[in-house]
Design a protein around this motif. Structure first.
Motif, PDB file in Angstrom:
ATOM      1  N   PHE A  77     -56.083  -4.329   8.053  1.00  0.00           N
ATOM      2  CA  PHE A  77     -57.529  -4.361   8.257  1.00  0.00           C
ATOM      3  C   PHE A  77     -57.856  -5.020   9.593  1.00  0.00           C
ATOM      4  CE2 PHE A  77     -56.200  -7.993   5.785  1.00  0.00           C
ATOM      5  CZ  PHE A  77     -56.950  -9.074   6.214  1.00  0.00           C
ATOM      6  N   PRO A  78     -59.059  -4.783  10.125  1.00  0.00           N
ATOM      7  CA  PRO A  78     -59.391  -5.203  11.481  1.00  0.00           C
ATOM      8  C   PRO A  78     -59.359  -6.716  11.675  1.00  0.00           C
ATOM      9  CG  PRO A  78     -60.939  -3.564  10.700  1.00  0.00           C
ATOM     10  CD  PRO A  78     -60.128  -3.977   9.522  1.00  0.00           C
ATOM     11  N   LEU A  79     -59.008  -7.120  12.885  1.00  0.00           N
ATOM     12  CA  LEU A  79     -59.137  -8.520  13.268  1.00  0.00           C
ATOM     13  C   LEU A  79     -60.592  -8.963  13.114  1.00  0.00           C
ATOM     14  CD1 LEU A  79     -56.989  -8.618  16.541  1.00  0.00           C
ATOM     15  CD2 LEU A  79     -56.346  -9.501  14.302  1.00  0.00           C
ATOM     16  N   PHE A  80     -60.769 -10.237  12.766  1.00  0.00           N
ATOM     17  CA  PHE A  80     -62.100 -10.831  12.606  1.00  0.00           C
ATOM     18  C   PHE A  80     -62.915 -10.140  11.516  1.00  0.00           C
ATOM     19  CE2 PHE A  80     -60.817 -11.572  17.042  1.00  0.00           C
ATOM     20  CZ  PHE A  80     -60.707 -12.954  16.983  1.00  0.00           C
ATOM     21  N   SER A  81     -62.213  -9.645  10.499  1.00  0.00           N
ATOM     22  CA  SER A  81     -62.894  -9.105   9.323  1.00  0.00           C
ATOM     23  C   SER A  81     -62.336  -9.790   8.084  1.00  0.00           C
ATOM     24  CB  SER A  81     -62.699  -7.590   9.221  1.00  0.00           C
ATOM     25  OG  SER A  81     -61.342  -7.274   8.930  1.00  0.00           O
TER      26      SER A  81
END
Length: 369
Positions: free
Chosen positions: A171-175
């Motif tokens: 999953f995306p960074l900073f999520s």
């Protein structure tokens, strides 16, 4: 005594810097010759690897371009992976970046800052092999990309430790988990290149006759669930996922499709998996800011040497190990890359008096009025 040693140390470092500059500017012992003014380059062909020698043996991505485009003038390029080769008559320059985003980014940056070349008007053509999703195309097919998506910048949890309500551990960074509705800031996860230029290249080459191979033609009939994989090689538009990990299998293929869809907000479609193209795009974006290159003149062409999922009747592990270092479609895909890519290169060179200052799609738009 200390002061004398310090001065000698400074002198040694200064000499090393001067020697490096002499090599880069064409005055070193390995240089192609003295250069009084930057050489105007029309097209840079960007390949990622070669096998053995540059000529006369089993071809990698560079060899067909070197031989058929007559890239005969050699320029030492010690600050990167592989020397540069130029056709001084046509202005076509060939480079081999090395494999992976780190090498592609550093090689393109090194070339962009090289004072021997004027790249301000140059078109850049990435031409390389890759894994293709069989849902989209067959072995030997060629895909023009408009979206380049990074497959490394992410969070990851091993699938054996996933929370029950998570569909994936990637999953995306900073999520806070898989595929949040609000996308985090783009840190280099996605690059969009000039869609008009991509469309022009596709329209120019879409009817190119590609080669075929009897063994591959027989094998593709087994992909009964994938009609496009059963077709003869053809030219299409489709986007690229770039990652340093050579992944393979149905589950990761589903992730790749969703990852590209997510980062492009439904505008991109995953077709090809390779390792370098986001690195190339990032460096060209920075070089554009510095006035050293034109990001809008980047084109990315990938051809299918293998599939991203197993052949029918094989596990992912069996498929990966059988293809890992000897892709059945290697030579076919290399030929496709040259046949399709060279039509673009030759067209740009032949019409250079116009295309130097005007994009080809803009010229055609005016002519069509």
């Amino acid at each position: 005594m200390f002061k004398k040693a310090l001065c000698q140390s400074h002198l040694s470092r200064t000499l090393l810097v001067l020697l490096a500059l002499l090599t880069v500017t064409g005055c070193g012992k390995n240089a192609a010759g003295p250069v009084t003014a930057p050489i105007p380059v029309k097209v840079v062909v960007v390949n990622m690897f070669e096998i053995g020698e540059d000529e006369g043996d089993t071809a990698g991505e560079f060899q067909l371009w070197k031989e058929r485009q007559q890239l005969s003038q050699r320029f030492a390029f010690p600050q990167s992976h592989h020397d540069l080769f130029l056709n001084p008559e046509t202005g076509v320059l060939g480079m081999v970046t090395g494999m992976g985003t780190n090498k592609s980014a550093s090689a393109v940056m090194a070339l962009g800052l090289d004072p021997r070349f004027d790249l301000s008007k140059a078109y850049w053509l990435v031409a390389g092999i890759s894994g293709f999703d069989p849902a989209d195309a067959s072995i030997g097919s060629a895909a023009w990309a408009e979206w380049l998506v990074d497959g490394d910048l992410m969070h990851e949890i091993d699938s054996r430790e996933l929370p029950e309500d998570w569909s994936t551990g990637i999953f995306p960074l900073f999520s806070k988990g898989p595929y949040p509705e609000k996308r985090p800031p783009n840190l280099g996860e996605v690059f969009r290149i000039n869609g008009d230029l991509t469309e022009w290249a596709y329209q120019l080459t879409k009817d190119t006759e590609l080669g075929d191979d009897a063994t591959i033609a027989e094998n593709r009939q087994a992909f009964t669930d994938f009609p496009n994989a059963q077709r003869k090689p053809f030219v299409l538009k489709g986007d690229n996922l770039a990652g340093m990990t050579f992944w393979h299998g149905d589950y990761l293929n589903r992730w790749a499709n969703r990852w590209v869809d997510y980062w492009t907000e439904g505008q991109g479609r995953f077709v090809s998996s390779a390792m370098e193209d986001t690195g190339t795009a990032q460096s060209l974006l920075y070089l554009d800011r510095a006035g050293r290159a034109d990001y809008d003149r980047l084109m990315v062409l990938r051809t299918a040497s293998n599939f991203t999922v197993p052949h029918p009747g094989m596990t992912a592990a069996e498929s990966l190990l059988s293809e890992g270092e000897d892709y059945a479609g290697l030579q076919l895909s290399l030929e496709s890359a040259y046949r399709v890519g060279s039509r673009v290169v030759d067209t740009l060179v032949e019409g250079w008096e116009t295309y130097r200052d005007q994009m080809p799609y803009a010229v055609e738009a005016v002519q069509g009025e």
